[in-house]
Design an enzyme around this catalytic site. Structure first.
Site, PDB file in Angstrom:
ATOM      1  CG  MET A  31     -12.566   2.252  12.164  1.00  7.98           C
ATOM      2  SD  MET A  31     -11.309   3.224  11.352  1.00  7.98           S
ATOM      3  CE  MET A  31      -9.850   2.399  11.923  1.00  7.98           C
ATOM      4  CB  ALA A  33     -11.233  -6.060  11.145  1.00  5.10           C
ATOM      5  CG  LEU A  34     -16.619  -6.320  14.452  1.00  3.75           C
ATOM      6  CD1 LEU A  34     -18.098  -6.575  14.721  1.00  3.75           C
ATOM      7  CD2 LEU A  34     -16.201  -4.959  15.011  1.00  3.75           C
ATOM      8  N   GLY A  37     -12.217  -8.006  21.601  1.00  2.00           N
ATOM      9  CA  GLY A  37     -12.186  -6.691  22.251  1.00  2.00           C
ATOM     10  C   GLY A  37     -13.444  -5.894  21.900  1.00  2.00           C
ATOM     11  CG  HIS A  38     -14.121  -4.548  17.885  1.00  2.24           C
ATOM     12  ND1 HIS A  38     -13.216  -5.216  17.098  1.00  2.24           N
ATOM     13  CD2 HIS A  38     -13.817  -3.234  17.762  1.00  2.24           C
ATOM     14  CE1 HIS A  38     -12.413  -4.348  16.510  1.00  2.24           C
ATOM     15  NE2 HIS A  38     -12.746  -3.144  16.894  1.00  2.24           N
ATOM     16  CG  ASP A 151      -7.529   2.660  20.030  1.00  2.67           C
ATOM     17  OD1 ASP A 151      -6.449   2.712  19.436  1.00  2.67           O
ATOM     18  OD2 ASP A 151      -8.390   1.789  19.802  1.00  2.67           O
ATOM     19  CG  MET A 185      -7.638  -9.355  21.797  1.00  2.00           C
ATOM     20  SD  MET A 185      -9.264 -10.059  22.053  1.00  2.00           S
ATOM     21  CE  MET A 185      -8.783 -11.539  22.947  1.00  2.00           C
ATOM     22  NE  ARG A 188      -3.746  -0.265  13.338  1.00  2.12           N
ATOM     23  CZ  ARG A 188      -3.710   0.602  12.342  1.00  2.12           C
ATOM     24  NH1 ARG A 188      -2.887   0.416  11.358  1.00  2.12           N
ATOM     25  NH2 ARG A 188      -4.482   1.658  12.328  1.00  2.12           N
TER      26      ARG A 188
HETATM   27  O1  PAF Z   1     -11.272   3.082  17.373  1.00  3.61           O
HETATM   28  C1  PAF Z   1     -11.734   3.010  16.222  1.00  3.61           C
HETATM   29  O2  PAF Z   1     -12.018   1.939  15.695  1.00  3.61           O
HETATM   30  C2  PAF Z   1     -11.969   4.295  15.432  1.00  3.61           C
HETATM   31  O3  PAF Z   1     -10.985   5.232  15.685  1.00  3.61           O
HETATM   32  C3  PAF Z   1     -13.369   4.904  15.677  1.00  3.61           C
HETATM   33  C4  PAF Z   1     -13.562   5.338  17.106  1.00  3.61           C
HETATM   34  C5  PAF Z   1     -14.433   3.890  15.291  1.00  3.61           C
HETATM   35  C6  PAF Z   1     -13.557   6.129  14.782  1.00  3.61           C
HETATM   36  O4  PAF Z   1     -13.428   5.806  13.434  1.00  3.61           O
END
Ligand code: PAF
Length: 279
Positions: A31, A33-34, A37-38, A151, A185, A188
């Site tokens: 979503m 705001a990298l 972790g991303h 998550d 990380m 938020r």
């Molecule tokens: O983990 C996230 O950033 C979101 O839940 C995802 C998997 C991109 C789905 O919108």
């Protein structure tokens, strides 16, 4: 150079071209705001696929709280620069109308693993996640998809839906990236004040202490109660849940049985933090 694509049709053409030349396509759904972790997911995708798509879509369907959706950090130009530096091939950043066009009337709902914890505290959240992830798999046609273990419950929901709906994608879970003080990380974290940021690592510390105590044979309930007390004493407003669960089915565990996972959600100021660790 990372190409920015906003329409599903243009993405389909791009991916079809890659696939004609035999490329294995990896996707990292985000979503935006990298953070590191991303980027670690993008790097995992880079090393395990020939072409990498990162998607950025702040999915309104998974926010049960409109304030949370409004406050969700967004900075696409910054995100794009990070992806470029990491050699990501495509940033797929569709607008809301591309994902949910006029008349959109479908929903993917995963029962069981979606029920407790995040599911109980954020009604409808996992329907939104499952629906958008199913759509992103359809739109990207990727063979591999990379999700963070941060998550954990979401990862189990995605694994379940891929199995249940025969979606031809291999789901790969990647370890949680942490700050040096242990804070997981998260996009938020930027919303924490300096004072809250100093308190936040207490969450991970309490989890580690509880995991250690459980492994050393302490009764699960006593270890969880002690951790909950430590989190509140550190300055968190509430602990929404702090559970020991089977790592895959997410059934609650009264005693330690492998594979087990400790999962937590707690509120600090007005920021809700989640974390989990293996026990
Ligand atoms: O983990 C996230 O950033 C979101 O839940 C995802 C998997 C991109 C789905 O919108």
């Amino acid at each position: 150079m990372t190409e920015v694509i906003r329409s599903a049709e243009a993405l389909r053409e791009k991916v079809a071209g890659w696939k004609r030349s035999g490329a294995l396509v990896g996707v990292v759904p985000t979503m935006g705001a990298l953070h590191d972790g991303h980027l670690s997911l993008a790097r995992a995708a880079r090393s395990q696929s020939d072409r990498v798509i990162v998607t950025i879509f702040v999915n309104p369907m998974q926010f049960n709280n409109p304030e949370d959706l409004k406050k969700y950090p967004r900075d696409e130009a910054h995100d794009l620069a990070l992806l470029e530096a990491d050699g990501v091939d495509v940033l797929f950043a569709p607008g809301p109308d591309e994902v949910y066009p006029e008349g959109f009337a479908s929903k993917v709902s995963v029962t069981g693993v979606s029920g407790p914890m995040e599911g109980a505290h954020r009604p409808g959240h996992f329907d939104g996640v499952a629906t958008v992830v199913t759509k992103l798999f359809g739109m990207t046609q990727a063979g591999r998809a990379f999700f963070g273990e941060k998550d954990w419950q979401q990862l189990q929901v995605v694994r379940r839906l891929v199995r249940d709906l025969n979606i031809p994608v291999h789901v790969i879970g990647c370890p949680t990236k942490r700050e040096t003080d242990g804070l997981a990380m998260s996009s938020r974290n930027v919303r924490l004040s300096a004072a809250e940021r100093a308190i936040a690592p207490a969450l991970h510390r309490a989890m580690q202490d509880a995991a250690r105590a459980i492994r050393d044979g302490a009764p699960v309930k006593a270890a969880l109660d002690a951790a909950q007390g430590a989190i509140i004493r550190a300055g968190f407003a509430t602990v929404e849940y702090l559970d020991l669960r089977d790592a895959e089915t997410l059934e609650p565990l009264q005693d330690l049985r492998a594979p087990a996972r400790l999962l937590v959600a707690a509120v600090l100021g007005d920021v809700r933090l989640i974390d989990n660790i293996a026990v």
